[in-house]
Design a protein around this motif. Structure first.
Motif, PDB file in Angstrom:
ATOM      1  N   PHE A  37      78.631  67.953 126.045  1.00  0.00           N
ATOM      2  CA  PHE A  37      79.930  67.652 126.623  1.00  0.00           C
ATOM      3  C   PHE A  37      80.105  66.139 126.666  1.00  0.00           C
ATOM      4  N   ARG A  38      81.335  65.697 126.790  1.00  0.00           N
ATOM      5  CA  ARG A  38      81.567  64.261 126.934  1.00  0.00           C
ATOM      6  C   ARG A  38      82.688  64.024 127.941  1.00  0.00           C
ATOM      7  N   GLN A  39      82.621  62.844 128.524  1.00  0.00           N
ATOM      8  CA  GLN A  39      83.634  62.475 129.499  1.00  0.00           C
ATOM      9  C   GLN A  39      84.046  61.031 129.271  1.00  0.00           C
ATOM     10  N   ALA A  40      85.301  60.851 128.930  1.00  0.00           N
ATOM     11  CA  ALA A  40      85.857  59.513 128.754  1.00  0.00           C
ATOM     12  C   ALA A  40      86.374  59.013 130.099  1.00  0.00           C
ATOM     13  N   PRO A  41      86.473  57.715 130.276  1.00  0.00           N
ATOM     14  CA  PRO A  41      86.970  57.167 131.542  1.00  0.00           C
ATOM     15  C   PRO A  41      88.328  57.739 131.905  1.00  0.00           C
ATOM     16  N   GLY A  42      88.431  58.246 133.121  1.00  0.00           N
ATOM     17  CA  GLY A  42      89.697  58.771 133.597  1.00  0.00           C
ATOM     18  C   GLY A  42      90.060  60.152 133.070  1.00  0.00           C
ATOM     19  N   LYS A  43      89.156  60.775 132.328  1.00  0.00           N
ATOM     20  CA  LYS A  43      89.449  62.093 131.762  1.00  0.00           C
ATOM     21  C   LYS A  43      88.433  63.117 132.244  1.00  0.00           C
ATOM     22  N   GLU A  44      88.794  64.370 132.091  1.00  0.00           N
ATOM     23  CA  GLU A  44      87.882  65.440 132.463  1.00  0.00           C
ATOM     24  C   GLU A  44      86.775  65.592 131.422  1.00  0.00           C
ATOM     25  N   ARG A  45      85.672  66.144 131.870  1.00  0.00           N
ATOM     26  CA  ARG A  45      84.591  66.427 130.957  1.00  0.00           C
ATOM     27  C   ARG A  45      85.014  67.548 130.020  1.00  0.00           C
ATOM     28  N   GLU A  46      84.738  67.380 128.727  1.00  0.00           N
ATOM     29  CA  GLU A  46      85.167  68.364 127.737  1.00  0.00           C
ATOM     30  C   GLU A  46      84.005  68.786 126.852  1.00  0.00           C
ATOM     31  N   GLY A  47      84.091  70.011 126.379  1.00  0.00           N
ATOM     32  CA  GLY A  47      83.061  70.515 125.485  1.00  0.00           C
ATOM     33  C   GLY A  47      83.190  69.912 124.102  1.00  0.00           C
ATOM     34  N   VAL A  48      82.068  69.572 123.516  1.00  0.00           N
ATOM     35  CA  VAL A  48      82.019  68.998 122.175  1.00  0.00           C
ATOM     36  C   VAL A  48      81.419  69.996 121.185  1.00  0.00           C
ATOM     37  N   ALA A  49      80.276  70.545 121.540  1.00  0.00           N
ATOM     38  CA  ALA A  49      79.596  71.492 120.658  1.00  0.00           C
ATOM     39  C   ALA A  49      78.657  72.338 121.496  1.00  0.00           C
ATOM     40  N   ALA A  50      78.392  73.539 121.014  1.00  0.00           N
ATOM     41  CA  ALA A  50      77.514  74.442 121.751  1.00  0.00           C
ATOM     42  C   ALA A  50      76.747  75.311 120.781  1.00  0.00           C
ATOM     43  N   ILE A  51      75.586  75.784 121.243  1.00  0.00           N
ATOM     44  CA  ILE A  51      74.768  76.688 120.447  1.00  0.00           C
ATOM     45  C   ILE A  51      74.253  77.791 121.350  1.00  0.00           C
ATOM     46  N   SER A  52      74.444  79.016 120.929  1.00  0.00           N
ATOM     47  CA  SER A  52      74.008  80.159 121.722  1.00  0.00           C
ATOM     48  C   SER A  52      72.517  80.411 121.488  1.00  0.00           C
ATOM     49  N   PRO A  53      71.900  81.234 122.307  1.00  0.00           N
ATOM     50  CA  PRO A  53      70.487  81.549 122.088  1.00  0.00           C
ATOM     51  C   PRO A  53      70.226  82.126 120.695  1.00  0.00           C
ATOM     52  N   ARG A  54      71.198  82.821 120.133  1.00  0.00           N
ATOM     53  CA  ARG A  54      71.018  83.388 118.801  1.00  0.00           C
ATOM     54  C   ARG A  54      71.383  82.421 117.691  1.00  0.00           C
ATOM     55  N   GLY A  55      71.824  81.221 118.077  1.00  0.00           N
ATOM     56  CA  GLY A  55      72.108  80.198 117.075  1.00  0.00           C
ATOM     57  C   GLY A  55      73.546  80.126 116.614  1.00  0.00           C
ATOM     58  N   ALA A  98      72.345  76.848 130.105  1.00  0.00           N
ATOM     59  CA  ALA A  98      72.562  77.993 130.979  1.00  0.00           C
ATOM     60  C   ALA A  98      71.843  79.196 130.394  1.00  0.00           C
ATOM     61  N   TRP A  99      71.528  80.138 131.239  1.00  0.00           N
ATOM     62  CA  TRP A  99      70.958  81.402 130.787  1.00  0.00           C
ATOM     63  C   TRP A  99      72.113  82.319 130.413  1.00  0.00           C
ATOM     64  N   GLY A 100      72.052  82.874 129.228  1.00  0.00           N
ATOM     65  CA  GLY A 100      73.109  83.778 128.805  1.00  0.00           C
ATOM     66  C   GLY A 100      73.074  83.990 127.318  1.00  0.00           C
ATOM     67  N   THR A 101      73.891  84.918 126.841  1.00  0.00           N
ATOM     68  CA  THR A 101      73.896  85.254 125.424  1.00  0.00           C
ATOM     69  C   THR A 101      74.919  84.460 124.621  1.00  0.00           C
ATOM     70  N   THR A 102      75.871  83.866 125.292  1.00  0.00           N
ATOM     71  CA  THR A 102      76.882  83.067 124.599  1.00  0.00           C
ATOM     72  C   THR A 102      76.827  81.633 125.103  1.00  0.00           C
ATOM     73  N   ALA A 103      77.428  80.746 124.343  1.00  0.00           N
ATOM     74  CA  ALA A 103      77.458  79.324 124.698  1.00  0.00           C
ATOM     75  C   ALA A 103      78.907  78.890 124.824  1.00  0.00           C
ATOM     76  N   PRO A 104      79.424  78.919 126.013  1.00  0.00           N
ATOM     77  CA  PRO A 104      80.830  78.559 126.202  1.00  0.00           C
ATOM     78  C   PRO A 104      81.065  77.068 126.042  1.00  0.00           C
ATOM     79  N   MET A 105      82.318  76.700 125.868  1.00  0.00           N
ATOM     80  CA  MET A 105      82.691  75.301 125.751  1.00  0.00           C
ATOM     81  C   MET A 105      83.288  74.787 127.052  1.00  0.00           C
ATOM     82  N   SER A 106      83.184  75.567 128.087  1.00  0.00           N
ATOM     83  CA  SER A 106      83.671  75.152 129.401  1.00  0.00           C
ATOM     84  C   SER A 106      82.510  74.708 130.270  1.00  0.00           C
ATOM     85  N   THR A 107      82.738  73.679 131.068  1.00  0.00           N
ATOM     86  CA  THR A 107      81.686  73.213 131.973  1.00  0.00           C
ATOM     87  C   THR A 107      81.289  74.281 132.969  1.00  0.00           C
TER      88      THR A 107
END
Length: 123
Positions: A37-55, A98-107
């Protein structure tokens, strides 16, 4: 409990590349969903990339074709290769897990967070 430590941030001119690393502690790294995730000054943290346990890989539209997320399970390490950097890529980059089967892009989907590493891209 999972602890995450990011490294690899820095300052770069537009068009350059950086590789971020995230070292994880704890067991069962391969069962973790992980994200950048990334957070620019004055902005909310946003998802950049994610990988699930299965890849399964997911990317934000803004970085598709430029960034690549990968992991080494035995080394318990997550990477983010960032190419063709732009000034609007500037921000603090965080590794999350996080523990789980999917990798969400939400914090909201993540419970473990690193301390962040600064990436600054100048024009």
């Amino acid at each position: 409990q999972v602890q995450l430590v990011e490294s690899g941030g820095g300052s770069m001119q537009a068009g350059g590349s950086l590789r971020l690393s995230c070292a994880a502690s704890g067991s069962n790294f391969g069962n973790l969903a992980m994200g950048w995730f990334r957070q620019a000054p004055g902005k909310e943290r946003e998802g950049v990339a994610a990988i699930s346990p299965r890849g399964v890989l997911t990317y934000a539209d803004a970085v598709k074709g430029r960034f690549a997320i990968s992991r080494d399970i035995p080394k318990k390490t997550l990477w983010l290769q960032m190419n063709s950097l732009r000034p609007n890529d500037t921000g603090v980059y965080y590794c999350a897990a996080a523990w789980g089967t999917t990798a969400p892009m939400s914090t909201l989907g993540y419970v473990y967070w690193g301390q962040g590493t600064q990436v600054t891209v100048s024009s």
